[in-house]
Design an enzyme around this catalytic site. Sequence first.
Site, PDB file in Angstrom:
ATOM      1  N   SER A   1       8.184  -3.182  11.046  1.00 53.18           N
ATOM      2  CA  SER A   1       7.689  -4.495  10.641  1.00 53.18           C
ATOM      3  C   SER A   1       7.110  -5.368  11.751  1.00 53.18           C
ATOM      4  CB  SER A   1       8.793  -5.282   9.924  1.00 53.18           C
ATOM      5  OG  SER A   1       9.347  -4.529   8.893  1.00 53.18           O
TER       6      SER A   1
ATOM      7  N   HIS B   1      -0.480 -10.927   0.221  1.00 55.63           N
ATOM      8  CA  HIS B   1       0.056 -10.283   1.421  1.00 55.63           C
ATOM      9  C   HIS B   1       1.074  -9.215   1.027  1.00 55.63           C
ATOM     10  CE1 HIS B   1       2.064  -9.543   5.196  1.00 55.63           C
ATOM     11  NE2 HIS B   1       3.191  -9.943   4.665  1.00 55.63           N
ATOM     12  N   SER B   2       1.944  -9.561   0.089  1.00 50.61           N
ATOM     13  CA  SER B   2       2.949  -8.609  -0.394  1.00 50.61           C
ATOM     14  C   SER B   2       3.498  -9.133  -1.713  1.00 50.61           C
ATOM     15  CB  SER B   2       4.097  -8.494   0.610  1.00 50.61           C
ATOM     16  OG  SER B   2       4.879  -9.678   0.585  1.00 50.61           O
TER      17      SER B   2
ATOM     18  N   GLU C   1       3.537  -3.137  -9.755  1.00 51.82           N
ATOM     19  CA  GLU C   1       4.179  -3.473 -11.021  1.00 51.82           C
ATOM     20  C   GLU C   1       5.641  -3.045 -11.034  1.00 51.82           C
ATOM     21  OE1 GLU C   1       3.104  -5.443 -13.420  1.00 51.82           O
ATOM     22  OE2 GLU C   1       1.446  -5.690 -12.004  1.00 51.82           O
TER      23      GLU C   1
END
Lengths: 451, 380
Positions: free
Chosen positions: A250, A379-380, A164
């Site tokens: 990443s 996923h993100s 959030e």
Amino acid sequence: MANWVRISSRSIGNHIRKRMNQGFIGSAVDINKSSGSSSALHGGRTVCDRNRRYLNSLPWNRATLFWFQRFKSTVAEKQQDSFLSSDTDDDQLSLDFPGGKVSYTSDMNFISESSQTRVPCYRVLDDDGELIKDTDFQQVSKEAAVKMYSKMVNLQIMDTIFYEAQRQGRISFYLTSAGEEAINIASAAALTEQDIILPQYREPGVLLWRGFTLQEFADQCFGNKADYGKGRQMPIHYGSKKHNFFTISSPIATQLPQAAGIAYSLKMDNKKACVVSYIGDGGTSEGDFHAGLNFAAVMEAPVIFFCRNNGWAISTNVWEQFRSDGIVVKGRAYGIRSIRVDGNDALAVYTAVSAAREMAVNEQRPILIEALTYRVGHHSTSDDSTKYRQSDEIVYWKNARNPVNRFRNWVQSNGWWSDQQETQLRSSVRKQVIISLIGLDIHNLHFFSDT
Amino acid sequence: MFRVKYVFLQFVCLLQEKKEREREMALRNIMGKRVGIGLMGSRALSTATCDVESGSAKSINLYSAINQALHVALETDPRAFVFGEDVSFGGVFRCTTGLADRFGKARVFNTPLCEQGIVGFGIGLAAMGNRAIAEIQFADYIYPAFDQIVNEAAKFRYRSGNQFNCGGLTIRAPYGAVGHGGHYHSQSPEAFFCHVPGIKVVIPRSPRQAKGLLLSCIRDPNPVVFFEPKWLYRLAVEEVPEHDYMLPLSEAEVIRQGSDITLVGWGAQLSIMEQACIEAEKDGISCELIDLKTLIPWDKETVEASVRKTGRVLISHEAPVTGGFGAEISASIVECCFLRLEAPVARVCGLDTPFPLVFEPFYMPTKNKILDAIKATVNY
């Protein structure tokens, strides 16, 4: 039996021995049965076929032909094994090549691309969190169980609120581990603090278990003065030396060959510790997966490769990722012992990782664990997964197959947890998470220096 | 009559050119012939201070010097490891001879045929404080490891805020022309790596340099890519001190003093450039020759000081000219010394083609090409 003389090329002795190997004689007796009864005749190579056809054409009772038969069994493979094991004349039955001896066969059989049944999945708790009868598992104490459950709740709440926060523009990026709380916490709980973690990126629960505070998580997401990474990477790229948790990067799967190297170092130092490296289903398609597993196997390095098969690599589902039976079957290709577990079953994950750790450390070998689970979240924060999968599928896994609820049921059924404690825990964690987000917004310019 | 004379002259020219090429090819022939490149190894004209103490020295070739460096590295650090394809029996270029026997199979071992695995494994080893000396069999095969080098090794310390590092990693790879290598045994990929902050790239020119530089690389707290000129493995012979010594990184060396033009190069190319310098001398052109040694981070000060003196610069490397490291040096020199320059920065490099087999003599930046460029620059 002059007719036998017509059989070409081999001496009769060899020929008979060979046929008996393949259960030809046994199967020939069963010619009257359905043709699928014998694997020896499968594929029908010339000599077998020719003989069978020839024998079938003879007018008298077939059984009387085989006065020298020795086997009645129709199970060709079993015959072959027992025959081989008792045979003293090894040279005739096996071939020597670099890599060792192999037995030969004149039946051209391809190994099937898949086995009849999929590798079964180890689980301890049923969907409602009740212990399955007569199950094999590692018992956890009340203290450990409560800690595990609390950390799972911690992770859930941290994920919800940080997600959030990104939506509100407080942090630039976030990704959740929703649906994988059991994997995160239970796998961490089965390890010691000396075991070294090489994460992919969906394992913050492992850090949480080891004592990384909510504030430390938030600091990295902000990239502020207190961030151990000095503000250099995107949010969720945590790293903590004191917790033996290597900094997340990443690129996918790059950590796997590094895990083999780190484990080799532990081996050289005779440390009673192992490396645990995490990867998703998608990451197993990378070359580094192959490199990492192969190196670990050859170097006999104590590393646990933990694959979170959550069904999705962003929008790519597993059918588009590989055509094998998941990841567990790949272990054998590298000579690595493997297991498939129910990733949403905290006790199963805990047990499997405990056992894997013991094997890795005591036998100095790599282990592969495939934990089946489901990625409940997107996923993100840069992804909206309803674009490529059904909302009701997500809801189903979020509710009916929730790993946190499942474990809670088990803990509560043992009398170790109550609804009141639940409420207290949730409200207190919520408060802490929110406080951590108020934190330092000051960025310190550690652009060039490392000290 | 005239036509016959013309044809005769053409024939003579061709013969001369052929002789030139043969001479150059002979120098590049590494099939067992040990042709001493005494001039290149000589330190008589060097202006840099020498870190090498005087002690006993032996005349050895490049692969022996590297072998010595590796012996020293493993001897002095019990946590040093050497690994890669075929290193156990001594390696395809014999650089790792004797190491497995002396230090054991746990420290000197073969790896599976997988460059990304070799470097990834090396990063892991180094991250635990070990000295991981990885060998890539040919620089041409380093590309599968490019991700691990660029995305992991180079960023390991930085991204972790210095909590972790893989400084103990050194990657060695033979590079460069060898006379018959073709596309996949002759490449010079240094430029790709020079574009990556976080690693160092070092290239020695001779056996004595190689031993000292390699030991510095191994002991440097940063991941280093060390390219070894394979042409010189057997061909270059020099007096190399037998003891443990290190040569400084990021310090260029002026190996020939001059006043008319600065030549900058590295590795095997320097011997060709030196020959060009000698010939240019006959025409009265005084050439200053600089060995860069470390490509990143490179010694801008030394090169700049030399250019301020001469006003002209020529860069030469085997790698194709476009995007080669010569372009970086050229741009930097123009930035700092534009008004001092008497002529454009010259680059004599490989052609923009994949490294060819039969056309190698035409592809390469030969002595004559360099000589032509020196003259053109001086006469600009």
